[in-house]
Design a protein around this motif. Structure first.
Motif, PDB file in Angstrom:
ATOM      1  N   UNK A  71       0.821  -1.214   0.000  1.00 33.26           N
ATOM      2  CA  UNK A  71       0.000   0.000   0.000  1.00 33.26           C
ATOM      3  C   UNK A  71       0.855   1.265   0.000  1.00 33.26           C
ATOM      4  N   UNK A  72       2.031   1.199   0.577  1.00 32.46           N
ATOM      5  CA  UNK A  72       2.911   2.375   0.606  1.00 32.46           C
ATOM      6  C   UNK A  72       3.364   2.749  -0.809  1.00 32.46           C
ATOM      7  N   UNK A  73       3.503   1.735  -1.643  1.00 30.88           N
ATOM      8  CA  UNK A  73       3.928   1.973  -3.027  1.00 30.88           C
ATOM      9  C   UNK A  73       2.761   1.933  -4.007  1.00 30.88           C
ATOM     10  N   UNK A  74       1.550   1.706  -3.500  1.00 26.70           N
ATOM     11  CA  UNK A  74       0.375   1.582  -4.369  1.00 26.70           C
ATOM     12  C   UNK A  74       0.631   0.571  -5.483  1.00 26.70           C
ATOM     13  N   UNK A  75       1.153  -0.566  -5.108  1.00 28.36           N
ATOM     14  CA  UNK A  75       1.520  -1.569  -6.102  1.00 28.36           C
ATOM     15  C   UNK A  75       1.028  -2.947  -5.669  1.00 28.36           C
ATOM     16  N   UNK A  76       0.492  -3.666  -6.637  1.00 23.09           N
ATOM     17  CA  UNK A  76       0.051  -5.042  -6.462  1.00 23.09           C
ATOM     18  C   UNK A  76       1.021  -5.940  -7.207  1.00 23.09           C
ATOM     19  N   UNK A  77       1.327  -7.087  -6.633  1.00 25.96           N
ATOM     20  CA  UNK A  77       2.262  -8.010  -7.246  1.00 25.96           C
ATOM     21  C   UNK A  77       1.649  -9.401  -7.407  1.00 25.96           C
ATOM     22  N   UNK A  78       2.208 -10.137  -8.347  1.00 30.39           N
ATOM     23  CA  UNK A  78       1.884 -11.552  -8.468  1.00 30.39           C
ATOM     24  C   UNK A  78       3.175 -12.283  -8.798  1.00 30.39           C
ATOM     25  N   UNK A  79       3.684 -13.001  -7.819  1.00 31.12           N
ATOM     26  CA  UNK A  79       4.861 -13.830  -8.038  1.00 31.12           C
ATOM     27  C   UNK A  79       4.407 -15.183  -8.557  1.00 31.12           C
ATOM     28  N   UNK A  80       4.908 -15.555  -9.711  1.00 35.33           N
ATOM     29  CA  UNK A  80       4.485 -16.797 -10.351  1.00 35.33           C
ATOM     30  C   UNK A  80       5.693 -17.716 -10.484  1.00 35.33           C
ATOM     31  N   UNK A  81       5.643 -18.830  -9.789  1.00 40.12           N
ATOM     32  CA  UNK A  81       6.717 -19.817  -9.828  1.00 40.12           C
ATOM     33  C   UNK A  81       6.231 -21.112 -10.458  1.00 40.12           C
ATOM     34  N   UNK A  82       7.162 -21.936 -10.854  1.00 42.24           N
ATOM     35  CA  UNK A  82       6.836 -23.242 -11.444  1.00 42.24           C
ATOM     36  C   UNK A  82       5.794 -23.106 -12.543  1.00 42.24           C
ATOM     37  N   UNK A  83       6.044 -22.161 -13.422  1.00 40.96           N
ATOM     38  CA  UNK A  83       5.057 -21.869 -14.462  1.00 40.96           C
ATOM     39  C   UNK A  83       4.864 -23.065 -15.388  1.00 40.96           C
ATOM     40  N   UNK A  84       3.615 -23.227 -15.804  1.00 42.02           N
ATOM     41  CA  UNK A  84       3.232 -24.293 -16.711  1.00 42.02           C
ATOM     42  C   UNK A  84       2.741 -23.679 -18.027  1.00 42.02           C
ATOM     43  N   UNK A  85       2.709 -24.490 -19.061  1.00 44.10           N
ATOM     44  CA  UNK A  85       2.228 -23.973 -20.338  1.00 44.10           C
ATOM     45  C   UNK A  85       0.774 -23.510 -20.227  1.00 44.10           C
ATOM     46  N   UNK A  86       0.019 -24.143 -19.330  1.00 43.48           N
ATOM     47  CA  UNK A  86      -1.380 -23.747 -19.123  1.00 43.48           C
ATOM     48  C   UNK A  86      -1.515 -22.373 -18.477  1.00 43.48           C
ATOM     49  N   UNK A  87      -0.429 -21.849 -17.930  1.00 38.74           N
ATOM     50  CA  UNK A  87      -0.475 -20.512 -17.318  1.00 38.74           C
ATOM     51  C   UNK A  87      -0.362 -19.397 -18.352  1.00 38.74           C
ATOM     52  N   UNK A  88      -0.041 -19.743 -19.575  1.00 37.47           N
ATOM     53  CA  UNK A  88       0.105 -18.731 -20.617  1.00 37.47           C
ATOM     54  C   UNK A  88      -1.225 -18.035 -20.863  1.00 37.47           C
ATOM     55  N   UNK A  89      -1.205 -16.712 -20.818  1.00 43.64           N
ATOM     56  CA  UNK A  89      -2.427 -15.925 -20.969  1.00 43.64           C
ATOM     57  C   UNK A  89      -2.070 -14.456 -20.904  1.00 43.64           C
ATOM     58  N   UNK A  90      -3.062 -13.630 -21.148  1.00 42.96           N
ATOM     59  CA  UNK A  90      -2.929 -12.216 -20.830  1.00 42.96           C
ATOM     60  C   UNK A  90      -3.410 -12.044 -19.391  1.00 42.96           C
ATOM     61  N   UNK A  91      -2.573 -11.447 -18.579  1.00 44.25           N
ATOM     62  CA  UNK A  91      -2.898 -11.239 -17.177  1.00 44.25           C
ATOM     63  C   UNK A  91      -3.328  -9.784 -16.971  1.00 44.25           C
ATOM     64  N   UNK A  92      -4.444  -9.631 -16.276  1.00 42.87           N
ATOM     65  CA  UNK A  92      -5.011  -8.314 -16.048  1.00 42.87           C
ATOM     66  C   UNK A  92      -5.040  -7.991 -14.565  1.00 42.87           C
TER      67      UNK A  92
END
Length: 119
Positions: A71-92
């Protein structure tokens, strides 16, 4: 008006990691999250975090993705590990998530960032 700007998408091999960031133009007092949409598939809510820091994950990413909010940086994160081919997409990045007809929606959306995962 609140603006969301994602960054951090890209191409990675299966098993790799990426970290998405979403910069918010100003603090907003509502839940935020990440949706994704792959070609030919419906948009799905990947993860959300409420104002009270209650976190949800789609079953398909549990144990691999981590959402966080600075909240101090007004930033949201998503750490994605062990990515799979099924994770491929446009992320919003999204803000002020609500449910309509049992389906998650959001009031505010970013422009999306592409995540490509190769085998």
């Amino acid at each position: 008006q609140v603006h969301l700007e994602e960054s951090g998408g890209g191409s990675v091999q299966a098993g790799g990691s990426l970290k998405l960031s979403c910069e918010v133009s100003r603090y907003i007092n509502c839940g935020m999250g990440w949706f994704r949409q792959a070609p030919g598939k419906e948009r799905e809510l990947v993860s959300s975090i409420s104002v009270d820091a209650i976190i949800t994950y789609a079953d398909s990413v549990k144990g691999r993705f981590t959402i966080s909010r600075d909240n101090a940086k007004n930033t949201l994160y998503l750490q994605m590990n062990s990515l799979k081919t099924d994770d491929a997409a446009v992320y919003y990045c999204s803000a002020c998530i609500y449910y309509s007809g049992g389906r998650p929606q959001a009031t505010i959306w970013g422009q999306g960032t592409q995540v490509t995962v190769s085998s």
